[in-house]
Design an enzyme around this catalytic site. Structure first.
Site, PDB file in Angstrom:
ATOM      1  N   ASP A  15       6.847  50.931  66.465  1.00 13.66           N
ATOM      2  CA  ASP A  15       8.043  51.076  67.302  1.00 13.66           C
ATOM      3  C   ASP A  15       8.707  52.378  66.898  1.00 13.66           C
ATOM      4  O   ASP A  15       8.366  52.971  65.861  1.00 13.66           O
ATOM      5  CB  ASP A  15       8.997  49.894  67.052  1.00 13.66           C
ATOM      6  CG  ASP A  15      10.287  50.012  67.849  1.00 13.66           C
ATOM      7  OD1 ASP A  15      10.221  50.387  69.030  1.00 13.66           O
ATOM      8  OD2 ASP A  15      11.363  49.745  67.296  1.00 13.66           O
ATOM      9  N   SER A  16       9.682  52.810  67.675  1.00 17.02           N
ATOM     10  CA  SER A  16      10.439  54.009  67.302  1.00 17.02           C
ATOM     11  C   SER A  16      11.257  53.753  66.040  1.00 17.02           C
ATOM     12  O   SER A  16      11.664  54.700  65.375  1.00 17.02           O
ATOM     13  CB  SER A  16      11.375  54.392  68.445  1.00 17.02           C
ATOM     14  OG  SER A  16      12.212  53.295  68.754  1.00 17.02           O
ATOM     15  N   TYR A  47      13.431  56.939  71.020  1.00 19.76           N
ATOM     16  CA  TYR A  47      12.459  57.359  72.021  1.00 19.76           C
ATOM     17  C   TYR A  47      13.046  57.277  73.437  1.00 19.76           C
ATOM     18  O   TYR A  47      12.624  57.986  74.337  1.00 19.76           O
ATOM     19  CB  TYR A  47      11.229  56.436  71.986  1.00 19.76           C
ATOM     20  CG  TYR A  47      10.246  56.683  70.855  1.00 19.76           C
ATOM     21  CD1 TYR A  47      10.505  57.593  69.830  1.00 19.76           C
ATOM     22  CD2 TYR A  47       9.032  55.987  70.830  1.00 19.76           C
ATOM     23  CE1 TYR A  47       9.584  57.792  68.806  1.00 19.76           C
ATOM     24  CE2 TYR A  47       8.104  56.195  69.821  1.00 19.76           C
ATOM     25  CZ  TYR A  47       8.385  57.095  68.806  1.00 19.76           C
ATOM     26  OH  TYR A  47       7.464  57.284  67.810  1.00 19.76           O
ATOM     27  N   GLY A  48      13.985  56.357  73.610  1.00 19.97           N
ATOM     28  CA  GLY A  48      14.449  56.001  74.962  1.00 19.97           C
ATOM     29  C   GLY A  48      15.069  57.141  75.737  1.00 19.97           C
ATOM     30  O   GLY A  48      15.066  57.138  76.961  1.00 19.97           O
ATOM     31  N   CYS A  79       7.282  48.602  71.398  1.00 17.85           N
ATOM     32  CA  CYS A  79       8.383  49.455  71.859  1.00 17.85           C
ATOM     33  C   CYS A  79       8.243  49.552  73.374  1.00 17.85           C
ATOM     34  O   CYS A  79       7.172  49.906  73.877  1.00 17.85           O
ATOM     35  CB  CYS A  79       8.246  50.838  71.225  1.00 17.85           C
ATOM     36  SG  CYS A  79       9.385  52.070  71.896  1.00 17.85           S
ATOM     37  N   ASN A  80       9.305  49.214  74.083  1.00 21.34           N
ATOM     38  CA  ASN A  80       9.201  49.221  75.542  1.00 21.34           C
ATOM     39  C   ASN A  80       9.006  50.620  76.108  1.00 21.34           C
ATOM     40  O   ASN A  80       8.239  50.814  77.047  1.00 21.34           O
ATOM     41  CB  ASN A  80      10.450  48.597  76.159  1.00 21.34           C
ATOM     42  CG  ASN A  80      10.558  47.135  75.844  1.00 21.34           C
ATOM     43  OD1 ASN A  80      10.909  46.772  74.722  1.00 21.34           O
ATOM     44  ND2 ASN A  80      10.222  46.297  76.781  1.00 21.34           N
ATOM     45  N   GLU A 158      22.444  49.810  66.684  1.00 22.98           N
ATOM     46  CA  GLU A 158      22.205  50.590  65.460  1.00 22.98           C
ATOM     47  C   GLU A 158      23.418  50.601  64.544  1.00 22.98           C
ATOM     48  O   GLU A 158      23.294  50.650  63.338  1.00 22.98           O
ATOM     49  CB  GLU A 158      21.884  52.044  65.833  1.00 22.98           C
ATOM     50  CG  GLU A 158      20.555  52.224  66.493  1.00 22.98           C
ATOM     51  CD  GLU A 158      19.429  52.167  65.489  1.00 22.98           C
ATOM     52  OE1 GLU A 158      19.560  52.776  64.432  1.00 22.98           O
ATOM     53  OE2 GLU A 158      18.426  51.502  65.785  1.00 22.98           O
ATOM     54  N   CYS A 190      13.905  46.096  76.226  1.00 24.40           N
ATOM     55  CA  CYS A 190      14.059  47.043  75.125  1.00 24.40           C
ATOM     56  C   CYS A 190      14.133  46.212  73.852  1.00 24.40           C
ATOM     57  O   CYS A 190      14.801  45.170  73.822  1.00 24.40           O
ATOM     58  CB  CYS A 190      15.343  47.853  75.308  1.00 24.40           C
ATOM     59  SG  CYS A 190      15.777  48.825  73.848  1.00 24.40           S
ATOM     60  N   THR A 191      13.444  46.701  72.832  1.00 23.99           N
ATOM     61  CA  THR A 191      13.345  45.909  71.605  1.00 23.99           C
ATOM     62  C   THR A 191      14.702  45.611  70.954  1.00 23.99           C
ATOM     63  O   THR A 191      14.827  44.636  70.225  1.00 23.99           O
ATOM     64  CB  THR A 191      12.488  46.665  70.580  1.00 23.99           C
ATOM     65  OG1 THR A 191      12.982  48.000  70.475  1.00 23.99           O
ATOM     66  CG2 THR A 191      11.036  46.685  70.991  1.00 23.99           C
ATOM     67  N   HIS A 192      15.701  46.448  71.215  1.00 23.88           N
ATOM     68  CA  HIS A 192      17.012  46.232  70.584  1.00 23.88           C
ATOM     69  C   HIS A 192      17.864  45.191  71.309  1.00 23.88           C
ATOM     70  O   HIS A 192      18.798  44.661  70.727  1.00 23.88           O
ATOM     71  CB  HIS A 192      17.809  47.534  70.570  1.00 23.88           C
ATOM     72  CG  HIS A 192      17.397  48.506  69.520  1.00 23.88           C
ATOM     73  ND1 HIS A 192      16.145  49.042  69.456  1.00 23.88           N
ATOM     74  CD2 HIS A 192      18.086  49.044  68.481  1.00 23.88           C
ATOM     75  CE1 HIS A 192      16.069  49.880  68.441  1.00 23.88           C
ATOM     76  NE2 HIS A 192      17.238  49.897  67.833  1.00 23.88           N
TER      77      HIS A 192
HETATM   78  N1  DGL Z   1      12.264  50.851  70.817  1.00 25.52           N
HETATM   79  C1  DGL Z   1      12.903  51.381  72.004  1.00 25.52           C
HETATM   80  C2  DGL Z   1      12.488  50.549  73.208  1.00 25.52           C
HETATM   81  O1  DGL Z   1      12.116  49.397  73.096  1.00 25.52           O
HETATM   82  C3  DGL Z   1      14.413  51.365  71.871  1.00 25.52           C
HETATM   83  C4  DGL Z   1      14.947  52.321  70.857  1.00 25.52           C
HETATM   84  C5  DGL Z   1      14.681  53.769  71.194  1.00 25.52           C
HETATM   85  O2  DGL Z   1      15.253  54.296  72.162  1.00 25.52           O
HETATM   86  O3  DGL Z   1      13.874  54.339  70.486  1.00 25.52           O
HETATM   87  O4  DGL Z   1      12.564  51.030  74.310  1.00 25.52           O
END
Ligand code: DGL
Length: 274
Positions: A15-16, A47-48, A79-80, A158, A190-192
């Protein structure tokens, strides 16, 4: 390597950052004897909001590193954003199964909807990619999907702020289009976002079912291991390794709170300067 030689090889996930730990948790719970390597690219997070090509390059670099260093039997893109823009390229790069979180999440969503009016929320990169829309059209044809990017949600998580008035105000504004579309179920793409479930649930109202990809992704991992004959037997508990490209100590402290007692130690890996 034959399928039986591969059984003890780890499942590698990335994941990011630490958001993909929601998927790691589900995989550990469903498949406790599997060995697992988790990579959080915190040095290059988030990453988003990044350019699509950058996310593709990072995802390919991580995948190559995981293959070379850990010889996994499967890669899980937890990670989405990376799943939305890089999955096909990663699948063409390696000879082990690559599992993303989009399709499993959508499958859960389509299972729970009664009205056929569904929503998905995610990062700007995920929603702009159109990947959910394309996958939904393929999987369900005429499903009525409303998608909405939620910039700012990840940053609140975060900071450990999941229920303040500020995050609620932001949620009310960002979720208005999905509320207005009268969806009966909403995919947290999104994972968060599972960490914001209470706030999102309050804004959407009790009748809307919130769906996260983690459990369904773990089921997909299990299904593929069984199909390829690479499931590790019921021998001993699996080993778990966590690697971060950023500060390992802070990853361990926040990641440990999110994942639980399995995160005893975090290794670091630095990318060479370009
Ligand atoms: N892991 C990213 C996702 O699931 C969210 C966090 C990011 O933007 O890196 O899209």
């Amino acid at each position: 390597m034959t399928a039986s030689d591969r059984r003890d090889q780890p499942i590698a996930m990335f994941d990011s950052g630490f958001g993909g730990l929601t998927v790691a948790r589900a995989v550990i719970d469903l498949l406790p004897t599997e060995n697992l390597v988790y990579f959080g690219d915190t040095a290059r997070y988030p990453y988003g909001s990044r350019d699509r090509r950058a996310v593709q390059e990072y995802s390919a670099e991580i995948t190559r590193w995981l293959i070379e260093k850990h010889q996994p039997k499967m890669i899980v893109v937890a990670c989405n954003t990376a799943s939305a823009v890089a999955l096909d390229e990663l699948r063409s790069m390696v000879d082990v199964p690559v599992v993303g979180v989009l399709e499993p999440g959508l499958r859960s969503l389509l299972k729970v909807t009664a009205s056929g009016r569904v929503g998905v929320i995610g990062t700007v990169g995920t929603i702009a990619s159109g990947a959910y829309r394309m996958a939904a059209a393929e999987m369900a044809g005429e499903v009525d999907l409303t998608s909405q990017a939620c910039p700012g949600f990840v940053e609140f998580v975060e900071r450990g702020d999941t229920e303040s008035d500020q995050v609620k105000v932001l949620a009310q504004r960002l979720l208005a289009p999905v509320r207005d579309a009268r969806v009966d179920s909403l995919l947290l793409g999104c994972t968060h976002y599972p960490f914001l479930a209470r706030t999102i649930g309050e804004v959407m109202g009790r009748d809307v079912v919130l769906v996260s990809s983690a459990d369904e992704t773990a089921f997909e991992v299990k299904r593929l291991l069984d199909e390829f004959g690479t499931t590790r037997g019921p021998s001993s508990a699996g080993s778990r390794r966590f690697v971060s490209s950023g500060d390992a100590e802070s990853f361990a402290s926040l990641g440990g709170r999110l994942l639980g007692p399995e995160m005893t130690h975090v290794e670091s890996h630095s990318w060479a300067a370009p």
